[in-house]
Motif scaffolding. Sequence first.
Motif, PDB file in Angstrom:
ATOM      1  N   MET A 212       3.953   1.314  -0.917  1.00  0.00           N
ATOM      2  CA  MET A 212       4.685   1.298  -2.171  1.00  0.00           C
ATOM      3  C   MET A 212       3.883   1.994  -3.259  1.00  0.00           C
ATOM      4  SD  MET A 212       6.009  -2.135  -3.886  1.00  0.00           S
ATOM      5  CE  MET A 212       6.997  -2.360  -2.428  1.00  0.00           C
ATOM      6  N   ILE A 213       2.597   1.629  -3.304  1.00  0.00           N
ATOM      7  CA  ILE A 213       1.777   2.201  -4.360  1.00  0.00           C
ATOM      8  C   ILE A 213       1.536   3.680  -4.103  1.00  0.00           C
ATOM      9  CG2 ILE A 213      -0.545   2.108  -5.371  1.00  0.00           C
ATOM     10  CD1 ILE A 213      -0.296  -0.921  -5.294  1.00  0.00           C
ATOM     11  N   SER A 214       1.433   4.051  -2.843  1.00  0.00           N
ATOM     12  CA  SER A 214       1.281   5.474  -2.537  1.00  0.00           C
ATOM     13  C   SER A 214       2.444   6.251  -3.112  1.00  0.00           C
ATOM     14  CB  SER A 214       1.291   5.699  -1.023  1.00  0.00           C
ATOM     15  OG  SER A 214       0.305   4.925  -0.421  1.00  0.00           O
ATOM     16  N   LYS A 215       3.646   5.808  -2.762  1.00  0.00           N
ATOM     17  CA  LYS A 215       4.826   6.516  -3.232  1.00  0.00           C
ATOM     18  C   LYS A 215       4.907   6.466  -4.745  1.00  0.00           C
ATOM     19  CE  LYS A 215       7.736   5.538   0.737  1.00  0.00           C
ATOM     20  NZ  LYS A 215       8.916   4.751   1.100  1.00  0.00           N
ATOM     21  N   PHE A 216       4.612   5.284  -5.241  1.00  0.00           N
ATOM     22  CA  PHE A 216       4.619   5.052  -6.673  1.00  0.00           C
ATOM     23  C   PHE A 216       3.792   6.113  -7.388  1.00  0.00           C
ATOM     24  CE2 PHE A 216       2.724   3.143 -10.367  1.00  0.00           C
ATOM     25  CZ  PHE A 216       3.714   2.355 -10.910  1.00  0.00           C
ATOM     26  N   LEU A 217       2.612   6.319  -6.841  1.00  0.00           N
ATOM     27  CA  LEU A 217       1.694   7.206  -7.535  1.00  0.00           C
ATOM     28  C   LEU A 217       2.106   8.653  -7.426  1.00  0.00           C
ATOM     29  CD1 LEU A 217      -1.564   5.454  -6.596  1.00  0.00           C
ATOM     30  CD2 LEU A 217      -0.302   5.386  -8.728  1.00  0.00           C
TER      31      LEU A 217
ATOM     32  N   VAL B   8       0.854  -1.199   0.000  1.00  0.00           N
ATOM     33  CA  VAL B   8       0.000   0.000   0.000  1.00  0.00           C
ATOM     34  C   VAL B   8       0.885   1.244   0.000  1.00  0.00           C
ATOM     35  CG1 VAL B   8      -1.707   1.350   1.252  1.00  0.00           C
ATOM     36  CG2 VAL B   8      -1.971  -1.106   1.074  1.00  0.00           C
TER      37      VAL B   8
END
Lengths: 427, 427
Positions: free
Chosen positions: A5-10, A3
């Motif tokens: 990871m995807i936050s930062k990713f986005l 979660v």
Amino acid sequence: MPVNMISKFLEKAVPQLDVAPPVKIRASWRTGVLRNPNMEKLQKGYLFPEIGIKHEEHLKKYPDAKVISLGIGDTTEPIPNIVTSAMAKYALALSTPEGYQGYGPEKGHKVYSDMGIKESEVFISDGAQCDIARLQMLFGPNVTIAVQDPTFPGYVDNGVIMGQTGKVDDSGKYAGIEYMRCAPENAFFPDLSRVRQTDVIFFCSPNNPTGHVASREQLRQLVDFARRNGSIIVFDSAYSSYVSAGGGAPQSIYEIPGAREVAIEVSSFSKFAGFTGVRLGWAVVPDELLYSDGSPVARDFDRIVCTCFNGASSVAQAGGLACLSEEGHAAIQRVVGVYKENARVLVETFESLGKEVYGGADSPYVWVRFPGRRSWDVFAEILEKTHVITVPGSGFGPGGEGFIRVSAFNSRDRVIEACERLRSFLA
Amino acid sequence: MPVNMISKFLEKAVPQLDVAPPVKIRASWRTGVLRNPNMEKLQKGYLFPEIGIKHEEHLKKYPDAKVISLGIGDTTEPIPNIVTSAMAKYALALSTPEGYQGYGPEKGHKVYSDMGIKESEVFISDGAQCDIARLQMLFGPNVTIAVQDPTFPGYVDNGVIMGQTGKVDDSGKYAGIEYMRCAPENAFFPDLSRVRQTDVIFFCSPNNPTGHVASREQLRQLVDFARRNGSIIVFDSAYSSYVSAGGGAPQSIYEIPGAREVAIEVSSFSKFAGFTGVRLGWAVVPDELLYSDGSPVARDFDRIVCTCFNGASSVAQAGGLACLSEEGHAAIQRVVGVYKENARVLVETFESLGKEVYGGADSPYVWVRFPGRRSWDVFAEILEKTHVITVPGSGFGPGGEGFIRVSAFNSRDRVIEACERLRSFLA
């Protein structure tokens, strides 16, 4: 972790973007595009995200509750180091000119004989669920399908999306689908003399959710039935690694004579090696499997795979290969053993409470009957009283009403803790 | 490496299988299942595997030829170590109780504001091609579509598979599809006043294969056109990392006011970070995008993603995240720079030979005209005389006839060698 990871990713997914704020031209702008009527037919949300929503709601209500999930079949045990090392090694090699590799082949080419399956017949994929979607695209809107009832909801849902069905009725059955009832009353194997002919038969063994493993004799009957009716079987063996060797039950449909001409098999590393997040599976489409016009099914499936998919992650493939080395295979079998022991503990618990309980022997799923009760009510009550997540049986089809599925995918400690809670609740 | 890997993989994929040999009940057994009529409509094989077959045939004919592939857009440069280390670290952590992770979330949840895109609107995927297939499943058989001509063949092929089209005519156009001609004569941007209204418009910028980058003004026209017509744009920005910063051309459709109500964007790490084999991409479906009945497109797409897909490999996601760190981003931008310089060398070569050449400035593709010639003939002649693989322009639609696409995805040495061979052949 993901979660975050995807936050930062986005945050950085579209770097240096010069974005215009939303324009408020109309309060509720609509395109003129009609919603896909097949999407409209689908019942509620997909089962497993729905369970996730219930989980979240429960945590809001009881922020301090120690919730134990025996719900969606998500693996929890670490992957053996021999497997993850192979992925790490492969990933690191991608930084070298010798090790770098782009698009992989859609399928292999080398022929081997001892299994009766050619490499060209095996399509490496990102998992059985994804292959089921691709197979339903392959078959298209005009085929009729049969499914076990209850069963994994992906077969039906993908069929609805493809337009193979009419609307759903009050009992939860979609018009046009043949539901093959699998219940304690028929020992979880359908009476094939009463099953309507369909183009495609989806059959999952060990079955998700009932945990029933079809015997060699039952699969022989199924293959004969398909041959008599000109049907194609899609055999889902995602849980075949839970079938005890030497027990006599086949791990693959191709152990049955005559299956090559009528059966596709899909399978997965998800529950075999804890690859639910890593993503790896495969589908077998034998050369002898032909449409009524004589054209090979594999040729069209190859076209689907090339057009709609671009292969499984090469890093996942490196891990998959390590799983199949002698040492790797022994290591992942030990993990399967952990889950099987969990399942045995669960079965024992429910049996000691006098419940009618099925599966769990050669399967990670335990299927428990609550006579006269509605599955969602039992699910909600267990969650409320014990903070244990299960899955309501009716989520797997109308034939699952009155049951809950309990998953063995958790740590031994949590399974034992869940059993203690269930014991005091159900006693 | 993967071919070997898959060979070994398959030898052991179904361990301890007690397989029956194929039963010769009939010489040519057929099921009774009708072939999906939509699959019958598809022309020949999918373009890129077809190129692979031509490549193999050439190697049989000239076993000692040093073939250079400037054909399918497969990346060749190693992935920066910061990225592969992150994947390796993540993979190794899967062997620990703290680092183990099963199914990931289908999408993120954290809201961030500076981009105007919410995390819940972004769907992490295994690549843009796979998202295009899922979007076509979402739209279903009843929508009409428009595509650039020429363009990446996935939009059309997936539309045909979904039943959106009639048959193909002699010119290579499928009945029902609106082909928006993009040629030197209109500076590769369609005259929208002559484009028929459709439900969905697939638009790829930088365009594959022409290398044309739509300007801000052109994308404004496109968004206005979609808004006037009630259409949905699917904007494919898989090559946006090749657009020079500060050049004025948008990298995302959401830089255009009003796009959130009418546009989906798909994108990929494949050409951005050399992830063709690792597999990672994303799709953005804004909350404001609504069907004519007012229901959100994102809700149905979420259902598709949950039902037909199970998320991108978590190891690939770890790599993707590293690509977006400051250091990682700088490293992969250097790789993009290598390919852009290759493209410049290719453009210069063709220009010095007096050829009409397009693209290659903000794109890894160079688009070369051979007036009066058929693309497949030019492709074959170049291969025969120079052992260089290109892609025939007509493979991207009838509007590509008379062109070839030359890819900058190869090592500098090989690109220079290919240019020398092309120089002596074309001079």
